[in-house]
Design an enzyme around this catalytic site. Structure first.
Site, PDB file in Angstrom:
ATOM      1  N   GLU B 223       2.155   1.601  -2.235  1.00 58.87           N
ATOM      2  CA  GLU B 223       2.358   1.672  -0.274  1.00 58.87           C
ATOM      3  C   GLU B 223       2.662  -0.234   0.110  1.00 58.87           C
ATOM      4  O   GLU B 223       1.500  -0.617  -0.310  1.00 58.87           O
ATOM      5  CB  GLU B 223       0.633   2.122  -0.503  1.00 58.87           C
ATOM      6  CG  GLU B 223       0.462   3.878  -1.086  1.00 58.87           C
ATOM      7  CD  GLU B 223       0.687   4.836  -0.110  1.00 58.87           C
ATOM      8  OE1 GLU B 223       0.214   4.332   1.152  1.00 58.87           O
ATOM      9  OE2 GLU B 223       0.824   5.723  -0.452  1.00 58.87           O
ATOM     10  N   CYS B 257      -3.247  -2.171   6.432  1.00 62.71           N
ATOM     11  CA  CYS B 257      -2.094  -1.812   6.655  1.00 62.71           C
ATOM     12  C   CYS B 257      -1.993  -1.117   8.318  1.00 62.71           C
ATOM     13  O   CYS B 257      -0.500  -1.138   8.335  1.00 62.71           O
ATOM     14  CB  CYS B 257      -1.785  -0.664   5.172  1.00 62.71           C
ATOM     15  SG  CYS B 257      -2.274   0.396   5.285  1.00 62.71           S
TER      16      CYS B 257
END
Lengths: 488, 482
Positions: B223, B257
């Site tokens: 990720e 993010c």
């Protein structure tokens, strides 16, 4: 061989043009591949015969039928699979559109293997095309006739820029792996699998690795040994043992070892007659290198049956070895040939232990009338796939994912699993620009009251069935008004 | 019982983590974590950890990066509990064998996909949501029946300490361990063989992770990150757009993010957007955001200096104030930023929003596509056709229209990147599937042997004919081999 970079760049530019994405285009390409396979069946069979001494029947059943079945499945199901998939919503997203949108990854690299050289290129290729990607195709150079044929045929039937075929050996493949791809699909050895993954890591490219290992075959005392041996014989010696999911070795009790040997012998005569060298249905070892490798594995072993070899024709007879030591060389590497070691164990527990002490294999096979034992052996071991009371057959169901675990690989394919492997699942949340009041509970300045509302919205999930969508929508609307009033 | 060393790792006996990994592997081989009851008990324990340690968690977050209590409670506790409860509610159905369609030959057999744990899993998390990004993957790994080593970030040091000191007492110590340390320790940890690696962090370090995983053929989920573009169409009312943008950009002081990284819009829209953004910032944080308790700080001096250096791009239209001592960077909007400037070269990961003007949506799409694929693409437009055009013509982990970040809150959506923003996905059932090996199982009977006769040599034209007709059965019974 020409440097790969311009070819890959052309495929990327072709992908960027967007033409591989529409459903109609994908279906056209798939139907063209279907035509290719049916029109050129003879040439394909001839190439397979030249490479591996495959008979036309073998070629048809193992390489061609599978491909046609896969194309038929894709063409049938693709319209369903490409449609956006709505997913369940929470109360905050009740009036929004929420779905998973499946998209192509981009430019995919498919590297084939030499043992089933046609299907191991075609099946991944079909999946990658179905998912809307451009595909760079790299057949194995070891099965050189098939490689040459694939390079000739593919551009005659499907888009030349989107689906280029690149041939070459280790040097060329290494160069190719330096390029950036959006997925790499590799079938081959674990050793090379590591090299492929390392190259992929440099570009953060996801990989599917279909590798190998020693697939154990446990034969219980409590089973029909004749039938078990017939099935094992079929699976072990097809393609001259050069099958990733062939039963690699047998585990059985000492007391049935001889019976196993006798039954395999009997079955071999049934299948191939007295002189197997003359049987049109028995293949050959693909190369002198592998022939020599297999011959060395025989050193120091007790040959109960077979053992004849002929270097000139790369012929190795179906061979059975008994009382094989777990420490011997033949038990340390994937055999990939028509040599079948029998290792004796005293119980199913010992078999389980034996299997678990080794790398996870691509397939586990077990024969027993005892259903409980079968369940237990499956639960207490790990492998890519399992077939109980037969061999190979789990490969044939398109709805079962075909792949390894641990050293035998990562990822899987076949049927819908191919489509998923070569697709990106993009999460989509489409809201409206209005309905701002509902958002106010999450904006600062923060208060405890807001947090309590937030908990309600974020924690509660509703089953559509329980309340009914209309009731939920009403509830959402009422809440929106309430909050607007409370915070205006 | 002496745990057996895993093949391939014999040469690393000097590695300080060999013993730990071996003991977890022994626990794995004992089968302890496979039983549904054990998984349920561990998940329930995680739930209790979140309840019992709520205040220490909020305090640790406040200490590490002055995370406002509501943000911390929402992102680190509520969202995590959501995943725990969802897993508990659905575990038994997830664990069930999945039946599959059979072909003609296998009609009487049992065919299913068995979801199996991988074994010993490693979860590595970053510092921005230090608890969430450890625990949410952990929920999936536990639900799937694995043993887990957790490696929280040393940069969010109070949270690391909290996890290391208090989490183990909630979980089965044989099966779960917390490892602390920095890059050196992580490198040594990675020399060991794991059966799955789950990493959240930067693309740069993601490459190192994948290279390490390749040595052992360990599957992984990465990720990562990128620059999440927001295209804002020419709308008459931009206040809602501004609210949603500011919320997403300023949550956790921009250290998210999936935060909107930069805005693409026309010059006219930029002019209208600026006062709306200013208004939203004031509404959320007051005239001096430094005084607001609802605005976080930058995690470290290094990150602070990095972000501050980006403030030279374009012109500071809103904010721009910084305080090094507090690691405070005001909610800032940079206008007229050029694509070549520093603020457009790296993921900002701070409360700074550059605006790059483009004449139209085509240019916006071209700019987006000329860059690495991000974790999210956002579009703000009331024109549904335009929204779908951007969706169809770009590629990203996820997509959001008319809001930012919210797509990650839905458990039914897979959360992950593409290209340099990551590989694999998780959340909800996707977590369970990520940490499971999907094992194809076919159970046949030893009877009905005559049915197999078609597949055995010697082959003949007659057999070929039968094979062909058997394979002509359509979808519901498509035979591939027989």
């Amino acid at each position: 061989m020409a440097p790969p970079a311009p070819i890959v760049e052309r495929a990327r530019a072709a992908f960027r043009s967007g033409r591989s994405r529409p459903l109609a285009f994908r279906l056209r390409q798939l139907r063209a591949l279907e035509r290719m396979v049916t029109e050129k069946e003879t040439e394909i069979a001839a190439a397979l015969h030249a490479d591996l001494h495959k008979s036309e029947c073998n070629a048809y059943s193992f390489e061609i039928m599978g491909v046609l079945g896969e194309i038929a499945l894709m063409v049938d199901m693709l319209p369903t699979w490409v449609a956006p998939q709505p997913v369940s919503k929470n109360i905050m997203t009740l009036t929004d559109e929420v779905y998973i949108h499946r998209e192509p990854l981009g430019v995919v690299l498919v590297i084939g293997a030499w043992n089933y050289p046609f299907v191991l290129i075609m099946q991944p290729l079909i999946g990658a095309i179905a998912a809307g990607n451009a595909v760079v195709i790299k057949p194995s150079e070891i099965s050189e006739n098939t490689a040459k044929l694939v390079a000739e045929l593919i551009p005659q039937y499907i888009d030349k820029d989107l689906y280029p075929v690149i041939n070459g050996g280790v040097t060329e493949t290494t160069e190719l792996l330096k390029e950036r791809f959006d997925h790499i699909f590799y079938t081959g050895s674990s050793q090379v699998g590591k090299i492929v993954m390392e190259a992929a890591a440099k570009h953060l490219t996801p990989v599917t690795l279909e590798l190998g290992g020693k697939s154990p075959c446990y034969i219980d005392k409590d089973c029909n040994i004749e039938i078990a041996c017939r099935r094992v014989t079929w699976g072990k010696y097809m393609n001259c043992g050069q099958t990733c999911i062939a039963p690699d070795y047998i585990l059985c009790d000492q007391s049935i070892q001889n019976k196993v040997v006798e039954n395999i012998k009997k079955t071999l005569k049934e299948f191939h007659g007295e002189d197997i060298k003359k049987s049109p249905d028995y293949e050959r070892i693909v190369s002198k290198h592998h022939f020599k490798r297999l011959v060395t594995l025989l050193e120091g072993q007790k040959i109960a049956y077979g053992g004849e070899t002929d270097e000139a024709t790369c012929f190795i007879a179906p061979t059975i070895l008994t009382d094989v030591s777990p420490e011997s060389r033949i038990m340390k590497e994937e055999i990939f040939g028509p040599l079948l070691p029998i290792v004796t164990i005293k119980s199913a527990d010992e078999a389980i232990q034996f299997i678990n002490q080794r790398e996870k294999p691509l397939a586990l096979y077990l024969f027993s009338y005892d259903k409980k034992l079968i369940k237990r052996m499956i639960s207490e071991t790990s492998s890519g796939g399992v077939t109980a009371n037969d061999v190979i057959m789990h490969y044939t169901l398109p709805d079962l994912p075909f792949g390894g675990v641990g050293n035998s690989g990562m990822g899987n394919y076949h049927g819908k699993h191919s489509f998923e492997t070569f697709s990106h699942r993009r999460s989509c949340l489409i809201k409206s620009l209005a309905m701002e009041s509902v958002n106010k509970i999450r904006y600062p300045p923060n208060t405890q009251r807001k947090l309590d509302w937030a908990k309600f919205f974020f924690l509660k999930r509703f089953n559509k069935g329980r309340l009914g969508l209309i009731a939920l929508a009403l509830l959402g609307a009422i809440l929106a008004v309430v909050i607007k009033v409370a915070y205006s | 019982k002496q745990p057996r060393l895993v093949p391939g790792t014999e040469g690393i006996s000097m590695n300080p983590y060999v013993g730990l990994v071996s003991s977890l592997r022994a626990a794995w081989l004992s089968g302890k974590t496979r039983a549904a009851e054990h998984r349920v008990s561990q998940l329930e324990a995680l739930g209790r950890f979140l309840d019992d340690k709520k205040q220490p968690i909020l305090d640790a977050m406040a200490s590490d990066m002055r995370k406002p209590p509501l943000e911390a409670e929402l992102s680190e506790i509520i969202l995590v509990k959501n995943q725990v409860n969802y897993a508990l509610n659905n575990l038994s159905s997830w664990m069930k064998d999945e039946g599959v369609d059979k072909n003609l030959v296998t009609q009487l057999d049992t065919a299913f996909i068995r979801k199996e744990p991988y074994g010993v899993v490693l979860i590595i998390a970053p510092w921005n949501y230090p608890l969430h990004l450890i625990l949410v993957p952990l929920v999936g790994a536990i639900a799937a029946g694995n043993c887990v080593i957790i490696k929280p970030s040393e940069i969010s040091s109070r949270t690391e300490k909290l996890l290391a000191e208090t989490l183990p007492s909630y979980l089965d110590k044989d099966c779960f361990a917390v490892v602390t340390g920095g890059p050196a320790e992580t490198t040594q940890l990675l020399e060991n063989k794991f059966d799955y690696i789950f990493f959240t962090g930067s693309p740069q370090v993601g490459k190192i992770m994948m290279a390490a995983a390749a040595k052992h053929l360990t599957p992984l989920t990465l990720e990562l990150g990128g620059k999440n573009p927001c295209y804002v169409a020419d709308e008459s009312n931009l206040q809602n757009v501004a609210n949603r943008l500011v919320w997403g950009r300023c949550f956790n002081a921009g250290q998210t993010c999936i935060a909107p990284d930069y805005v693409l819009c026309s010059a006219e829209t930029q002019e209208k957007l600026l006062p709306a953004l200013r208004s939203a910032i004031t509404q959320f944080f007051g005239p001096d955001p430094r005084e607001s308790p609802d605005f976080a700080r930058i995690i470290s001096d290094k990150q602070f200096q990095r972000i501050r250096a980006l403030l030279g791009s374009g012109r500071v239209a809103i904010g721009g104030q910084t305080d090094e001592k507090e690691r405070y960077i005001a909610p800032t909007v940079l206008a007229d930023v050029q694509p070549s400037e520093p603020a457009m070269q790296e993921e900002i990961f701070g409360p700074v929003l550059p605006i790059v003007t483009v004449p139209n949506v085509d240019e916006a799409i071209a700019l987006i596509n000329s860059r690495e694929r991000p974790l999210a693409v956002y579009v703000f437009a009331s024109d549904s056709k335009l929204v779908h055009r951007v969706l169809e013509q770009t590629s990203s982990g996820g997509f959001g229209a008319n809001d930012s970040m919210m797509q990650m809150m839905l458990l039914s959506l897979p959360f992950g990147g593409i290209g340099s923003s990551g590989l694999g996905s998780y959340h909800g059932k996707f977590s369970f599937d990520t940490f499971s090996h999907h094992r194809a199982c076919l159970l046949r009977s030893m009877g009905l042997e005559p049915m197999n006769a078609l597949r055995y040599p010697p082959y003949s034209e007659r057999k070929m004919g039968l094979l062909t007709s058997a394979s002509e059965i359509k979808r519901k019974g498509t035979c591939t081999l027989l």
